[in-house]
Design a protein around this motif. Sequence first.
Motif, PDB file in Angstrom:
ATOM      1  N   MET A   9       0.839  -1.192   0.000  1.00 61.40           N
ATOM      2  CA  MET A   9       0.000   0.000   0.000  1.00 61.40           C
ATOM      3  C   MET A   9       0.880   1.249   0.000  1.00 61.40           C
ATOM      4  N   ILE A  10       0.460   2.215  -0.767  1.00 64.14           N
ATOM      5  CA  ILE A  10       1.163   3.496  -0.863  1.00 64.14           C
ATOM      6  C   ILE A  10       0.315   4.552  -0.168  1.00 64.14           C
ATOM      7  N   VAL A  11       0.955   5.354   0.694  1.00 61.46           N
ATOM      8  CA  VAL A  11       0.244   6.438   1.370  1.00 61.46           C
ATOM      9  C   VAL A  11       0.863   7.763   0.944  1.00 61.46           C
ATOM     10  N   LEU A  12       0.027   8.638   0.395  1.00 56.22           N
ATOM     11  CA  LEU A  12       0.460   9.967  -0.022  1.00 56.22           C
ATOM     12  C   LEU A  12      -0.178  11.000   0.892  1.00 56.22           C
ATOM     13  N   GLU A  13       0.538  12.070   1.161  1.00 58.85           N
ATOM     14  CA  GLU A  13      -0.054  13.192   1.897  1.00 58.85           C
ATOM     15  C   GLU A  13      -0.239  14.336   0.921  1.00 58.85           C
ATOM     16  N   PHE A  14      -1.429  14.901   0.914  1.00 57.81           N
ATOM     17  CA  PHE A  14      -1.746  16.015   0.026  1.00 57.81           C
ATOM     18  C   PHE A  14      -2.060  17.229   0.886  1.00 57.81           C
ATOM     19  N   GLU A  15      -1.273  18.291   0.720  1.00 60.43           N
ATOM     20  CA  GLU A  15      -1.501  19.518   1.485  1.00 60.43           C
ATOM     21  C   GLU A  15      -2.543  20.370   0.780  1.00 60.43           C
ATOM     22  N   LEU A  25      -7.467  13.556  -7.481  1.00 58.23           N
ATOM     23  CA  LEU A  25      -6.864  12.396  -8.142  1.00 58.23           C
ATOM     24  C   LEU A  25      -5.838  12.835  -9.175  1.00 58.23           C
ATOM     25  N   LYS A  26      -6.150  13.911  -9.910  1.00 61.92           N
ATOM     26  CA  LYS A  26      -5.216  14.437 -10.905  1.00 61.92           C
ATOM     27  C   LYS A  26      -3.988  15.048 -10.219  1.00 61.92           C
ATOM     28  N   LEU A  27      -4.207  15.882  -9.223  1.00 61.49           N
ATOM     29  CA  LEU A  27      -3.099  16.565  -8.546  1.00 61.49           C
ATOM     30  C   LEU A  27      -2.175  15.589  -7.808  1.00 61.49           C
ATOM     31  N   ALA A  28      -2.734  14.469  -7.360  1.00 62.57           N
ATOM     32  CA  ALA A  28      -1.935  13.460  -6.664  1.00 62.57           C
ATOM     33  C   ALA A  28      -1.197  12.543  -7.647  1.00 62.57           C
ATOM     34  N   GLY A  29      -1.448  12.728  -8.948  1.00 65.53           N
ATOM     35  CA  GLY A  29      -0.747  11.956  -9.960  1.00 65.53           C
ATOM     36  C   GLY A  29      -1.348  10.585 -10.231  1.00 65.53           C
ATOM     37  N   LEU A  86      -7.764   4.731  -3.667  1.00 64.04           N
ATOM     38  CA  LEU A  86      -7.917   4.222  -5.046  1.00 64.04           C
ATOM     39  C   LEU A  86      -6.956   3.059  -5.191  1.00 64.04           C
ATOM     40  N   ASP A  87      -7.491   1.867  -5.380  1.00 67.51           N
ATOM     41  CA  ASP A  87      -6.684   0.653  -5.469  1.00 67.51           C
ATOM     42  C   ASP A  87      -5.799   0.541  -4.223  1.00 67.51           C
ATOM     43  N   ASP A  88      -4.483   0.463  -4.413  1.00 67.10           N
ATOM     44  CA  ASP A  88      -3.594   0.319  -3.256  1.00 67.10           C
ATOM     45  C   ASP A  88      -2.975   1.646  -2.828  1.00 67.10           C
ATOM     46  N   VAL A  89      -3.561   2.757  -3.269  1.00 64.41           N
ATOM     47  CA  VAL A  89      -3.045   4.092  -2.923  1.00 64.41           C
ATOM     48  C   VAL A  89      -4.025   4.800  -1.995  1.00 64.41           C
ATOM     49  N   THR A  90      -3.512   5.296  -0.886  1.00 56.86           N
ATOM     50  CA  THR A  90      -4.298   6.081   0.058  1.00 56.86           C
ATOM     51  C   THR A  90      -3.770   7.498   0.058  1.00 56.86           C
ATOM     52  N   ILE A  91      -4.669   8.474  -0.066  1.00 59.82           N
ATOM     53  CA  ILE A  91      -4.283   9.887  -0.002  1.00 59.82           C
ATOM     54  C   ILE A  91      -4.848  10.464   1.281  1.00 59.82           C
ATOM     55  N   ARG A  92      -3.955  10.928   2.142  1.00 54.09           N
ATOM     56  CA  ARG A  92      -4.389  11.619   3.362  1.00 54.09           C
ATOM     57  C   ARG A  92      -4.340  13.116   3.079  1.00 54.09           C
ATOM     58  N   VAL A  93      -5.469  13.769   3.215  1.00 57.77           N
ATOM     59  CA  VAL A  93      -5.566  15.203   2.930  1.00 57.77           C
ATOM     60  C   VAL A  93      -5.295  15.950   4.223  1.00 57.77           C
ATOM     61  N   ILE A  94      -4.280  16.810   4.195  1.00 62.10           N
ATOM     62  CA  ILE A  94      -3.880  17.510   5.410  1.00 62.10           C
ATOM     63  C   ILE A  94      -3.930  19.023   5.213  1.00 62.10           C
ATOM     64  N   ASP A  95      -4.071  19.694   6.315  1.00 56.16           N
ATOM     65  CA  ASP A  95      -4.051  21.167   6.341  1.00 56.16           C
ATOM     66  C   ASP A  95      -2.621  21.577   6.659  1.00 56.16           C
ATOM     67  N   PRO A  96      -1.931  22.259   5.747  1.00 52.89           N
ATOM     68  CA  PRO A  96      -0.520  22.598   5.969  1.00 52.89           C
ATOM     69  C   PRO A  96      -0.297  23.550   7.138  1.00 52.89           C
ATOM     70  N   SER A  97      -1.339  24.217   7.610  1.00 50.07           N
ATOM     71  CA  SER A  97      -1.154  25.165   8.719  1.00 50.07           C
ATOM     72  C   SER A  97      -1.137  24.468  10.078  1.00 50.07           C
ATOM     73  N   HIS A  98      -1.433  23.171  10.113  1.00 46.54           N
ATOM     74  CA  HIS A  98      -1.438  22.445  11.389  1.00 46.54           C
ATOM     75  C   HIS A  98      -0.291  21.482  11.472  1.00 46.54           C
TER      76      HIS A  98
END
Length: 74
Positions: free
Chosen positions: A1-7, A19-23, A62-74
């Motif tokens: 599993m792949i975990v991405l963080e999106f600010e 989905l587009k911005l995370a590639g 999405l499939d084996d990819v998890t995107i954690r959406v985070i607030d960059p100010s915290h």
Amino acid sequence: MIVLEFELERDHVELNQLLKLAGLCDSGGAGKALVASGAVSVDGATELRKTCKIRAGQTVQLDDVTIRVIDPSH
């Protein structure tokens, strides 16, 4: 599993754009097709709304990819 963080730069991002911005797809249109196919879940539940507003603290899968959406100010 792949975990991405999106600010998050604003208060939300539309699911197909995330989905587009995370590639994970080449365009917003391709993101809409992925969502429509039932392949995307938000916080563990299948999400079929292509432009669903995703906010900080939510998790998109999405499939084996998890995107954690985070607030960059915290």
